[in-house]
Enzyme design. Structure first.
Site, PDB file in Angstrom:
ATOM      1  CG  ASP A 534      -0.185  -0.130   2.529  1.00 14.55           C
ATOM      2  OD1 ASP A 534       0.514   0.846   2.894  1.00 14.55           O
ATOM      3  OD2 ASP A 534      -0.260  -1.181   3.188  1.00 14.55           O
ATOM      4  CD  GLU A 614      18.735 -23.433 -17.295  1.00 16.57           C
ATOM      5  OE1 GLU A 614      17.505 -23.585 -17.262  1.00 16.57           O
ATOM      6  OE2 GLU A 614      19.528 -24.074 -16.566  1.00 16.57           O
TER       7      GLU A 614
END
Ligand code: GLA
Length: 730
Positions: A534, A614
């Site tokens: 928030d 990777e």
């Protein structure tokens, strides 16, 4: 001047660059809401509100025979309670004589330069000094309850901040049973409510519903803003789309329980009220005492995209603070999904070395490093190193990590305590529990009573001790359960209804002290992922771990939903292992990278398990991220799902403010055989300019890309993704 008072008409008009807000003091001293919408040029709009005689909507006694005047039907800037307005009230009171009413009448107002501040609460701030403040005083003539309505006007942002300060100006105590921050009336039109709900591992999923007749409430009773309902909502025209239609957003700078009530009343007028706390909230105001409700950001725009962009800018530049607000955030590697509780110095150092070699910048030692912490049943509260796991000490581990070239960051969960901890054994009464009742356990832990000063001070000193003793550049501040059993041993019986609110104020004091004391430290908020995502927390921690779900396909929903209100720079997002630990889904590393880059970027996987190929891909990912970082973090953000939903794909676009660069992202959520073309129309480009696309060497005009659109080459395989870079060439 963005705020003007018209003495003759008794109107107060606020103007931002594209919006206008008007209120008026009426003949009975009621502060009426007149208008919030697109700029109309400062005109007196009171005639919009004609009054008709309404049965069953009575009139104030002093209105005498003026039967068409009713508090039940007029639009009020901040509604009264118990005196004839039967809609959702802005406040609730219990007066000393037991009565439950307050009639707020206009007393005076003041317009001044600069933005007001709210000591002890998060509040938008004004680094460039262009904001103005409007303060209006309303008073109940009988009890002396005074409500100061505060408006902070940010003209360039098209944002008005609002809150209310309650003051007992009488001689008897007044109990606030509800203390709203904002009341917003939308008298005309058909509105939808767009709110953001979910659960742990699926936060902030948008849901759009027509505002119904009656009251719709979203909120939290969890003592935290919650995974379930975010304190941000949008009211938009039923016809509104990403690009068109009236959209109004309300964003709460509050991290505790809250209520957002939206009511459509008998004549179709809509009222929204945001207030802190739930039904258990009670706050006693002794004579002379004040209560400040948390702040709300109010913004209005044409279309959801523009509204989001306004909030992004506002949150990034006027809510977030500190050195990292607009600065480069270090690409991090987090140990959680790499090692969980298996913290061993050799394993951690190995992970750090590999991360440094790939170009990462910060190592975050997550849960499991401290005294007694073998699993999640013990140790919280004892914030010193676990000598069994780290025999050479934390200091030596940090030195080792720093030698790899990485910065060091640490996970903490300071608001919690395990029963099996030295802290709990020393101070059992510091944990929230109701006398004679066994408290709820969440993850086998209890919540410290942060409403108490000594508990706040303990946390401040424990955290300061860590930050002073060790070379720490980043802190992940976690909070892993809901707050229940609200009872504070230091409050008298009649003030127990204040405990939940005081908890959040205590948390804010702790965070304010620590962020001021250690300005160079980057704080990341977290609450089982995004349970306390928030704008209140963002005032202290400029980024928040968005969700414990790191699956990139799930993250499309989570980050996409979060994007309606919160900027990309605030959303912690990491590339994790495949198959994903939460869903078991296998996705390409490229897709995971593209999704995480649209956030505060990092990695959270065991690099020792990756192939050479990777690792090489990650090295390139980080280099690419650095090149695009400014665009990703500060570019204008466009959701493009309206074009891609039918194709089971998600797309979003970043465009630099000067429209010279753009970055298009597309992820196929669900691959199909013989699939339709993936076609989308870009947005926000300069129609007259020509853009080169890095990936295919072609040059196209902005107009062609926006109006004709772009059709992607065929994408096959598991959850494929593309990023396409556009650069303006002339
Ligand atoms: C929470 C966080 C995770 C991780 C764990 C550690 O769930 O959201 O990222 O830090 O706690 O216990």
């Amino acid at each position: 001047m963005s705020i003007a008072y018209n003495e003759a008409a008794k109107t107060i008009t606020i103007q931002t660059v594209e919006t206008e807000y008007q209120m008026a003091i009426d003949r009975y001293g009621c502060l009426r809401h007149v208008y919030y919408g697109r700029t109309v040029g400062g005109e007196d709009l009171r005639e919009l509100h004609r009054s008709y005689d309404r049965g069953f909507s009575g009139s104030p006694y002093r209105a005498g025979s003026d039967r068409a005047y009713s508090l039940d039907t007029v639009c009020q800037e901040f509604s009264s309670c118990g005196v004839g307005d039967f809609r959702v009230p802005s406040l609730g009171v219990q007066n000393a004589d037991g009565s439950r009413c307050a009639e707020l009448r206009y007393v005076s107002h003041e317009i001044r330069a600069g933005k007001y501040s709210l000591p002890g609460l998060p509040a938008a701030w004004d680094p460039d000094g262009s904001a103005e403040t409007l303060e209006i005083i309303l008073r109940d003539p009988v009890t002396g309850l005074t409500v100061r309505l505060l408006y902070g006007v940010f003209p360039e942002r098209n944002v008005i901040t609002r809150t209310a300060i309650y003051e007992n100006g009488g001689a008897e105590p007044i109990v606030l049973e509800k203390a709203g921050s904002v009341c917003l009336e939308l008298p005309f039109g058909s509105w939808d409510l767009l709110h953001f709900h979910g659960r742990h591992c699926l936060e902030r999923k948008p849901e759009r519903l027509p505002v119904m007749n009656g009251v719709q409430t979203v909120g939290s009773r969890r003592g935290m803003s919650s995974h379930e309902h975010n304190p941000f909502l949008i009211l938009c025209d039923r016809q509104a789309t990403e690009d068109h239609g009236e959209c109004i957003g309300l964003m709460y700078l509050w991290s505790g329980s809250f209520r957002a009530e939206v009511e459509r009343e008998q004549f179709g007028s809509v009222r929204a009220v945001l207030s802190p706390g739930d039904e258990s909230f009670r706050w006693t105001l002794a004579p002379g005492e004040r209560f400040a409700a948390p702040e709300v950001l109010l913004s209005r725009a044409e279309g959801l995209t523009r509204l989001s962009q306004q909030f992004h800018r506002m949150v990034r530049e006027n809510v977030c603070r500190g050195e990292y607000r607009l600065a480069h955030r270090p690409v991090l590697i987090n140990s959680w999904e790499a090692a969980y509780f298996d913290i061993r110095a050799d394993r951690i150092l190995d992970l750090a070395r590999r991360a440094a070699d790939l170009g990462m910048e910060l190592f975050v030692l997550d849960d499991g490093w401290f005294h007694g912490r073998t699993d999640d049943n013990a140790g919280l509260g004892d914030w010193f190193e676990n000598r069994e796991k780290l025999p050479e000490g934390l200091d030596s581990l940090i030195r080792g990590i720093r030698e790899t070239g990485l910065l060091f960051g640490l996970w903490v969960e300071p608001e919690m305590v395990s029963e099996n901890s030295d802290l709990y054994r020393a101070h059992p009464d510091w944990a929230l529990a109701v006398p004679d009742r066994a408290p709820m356990l969440g993850r086998n832990q209890l919540v410290l009573d942060l409403s108490r000063r000594e508990v706040q001070d303990y946390i401040i000193e424990a955290m300061s001790g860590l930050l002073e003793r060790y070379d720490i550049s980043y802190v992940k501040w976690d909070f892993n359960r809901s707050v229940s059993d609200l009872y504070s041993h230091t409050l008298p019986a009649e003030r127990q209804g204040e405990a939940g609110h005081r908890y959040v104020l205590g948390l804010y004091r702790v965070l304010e002290t620590l962020t001021a004391r250690f300005p160079g430290v980057l704080f990341e908020g977290c609450s089982g992922g995004g349970g306390r995502f928030d704008a209140g927390m963002l005032y202290y921690t400029p980024q928040i771990w968005c969700s414990d779900d790191t699956d990139p396909i799930e993250r499309l929903t989570i980050q996409g939903g979060t994007s309606y209100g919160y900027p990309i720079s605030t959303m912690g997002a990491h590339v994790s292992a495949s198959p994903n630990h939460q869903t078991g889904r296998t996705t390409p590393l490229q897709t995971r990278g593209y999704v995480a880059m649209s956030g505060a970027f990092g990695y959270e996987l065991d690099l020792a398990k990756l192939s050479e190929g990777e690792l090489e891909e990650i090295r390139h990912q980080i280099q690419h991220f650095r090149q695009d970082e400014a665009l990703l973090q500060q570019g204008l953000y466009y959701r493009l799902d309206e074009f891609t939903e039918a194709q089971d794909a998600s797309a979003w676009l970043f465009v630099s403010e000067d429209r010279s660069r753009a970055l298009l992202n597309v992820v196929v959520r669900s691959p199909h055989a013989n699939a339709p073309l993936i076609h989308l129309k870009l947005k926000g480009l300069d129609p007259d300019a020509r853009y080169a696309m890095e990936e295919d060497d072609a040059v196209r005009s902005g107009a062609a890309l926006m109006y004709g659109g772009y059709t992607l080459p065929q994408l096959i395989g598991d959850y494929p993704a593309v990023q396409l870079h556009l650069k303006k060439i002339d």
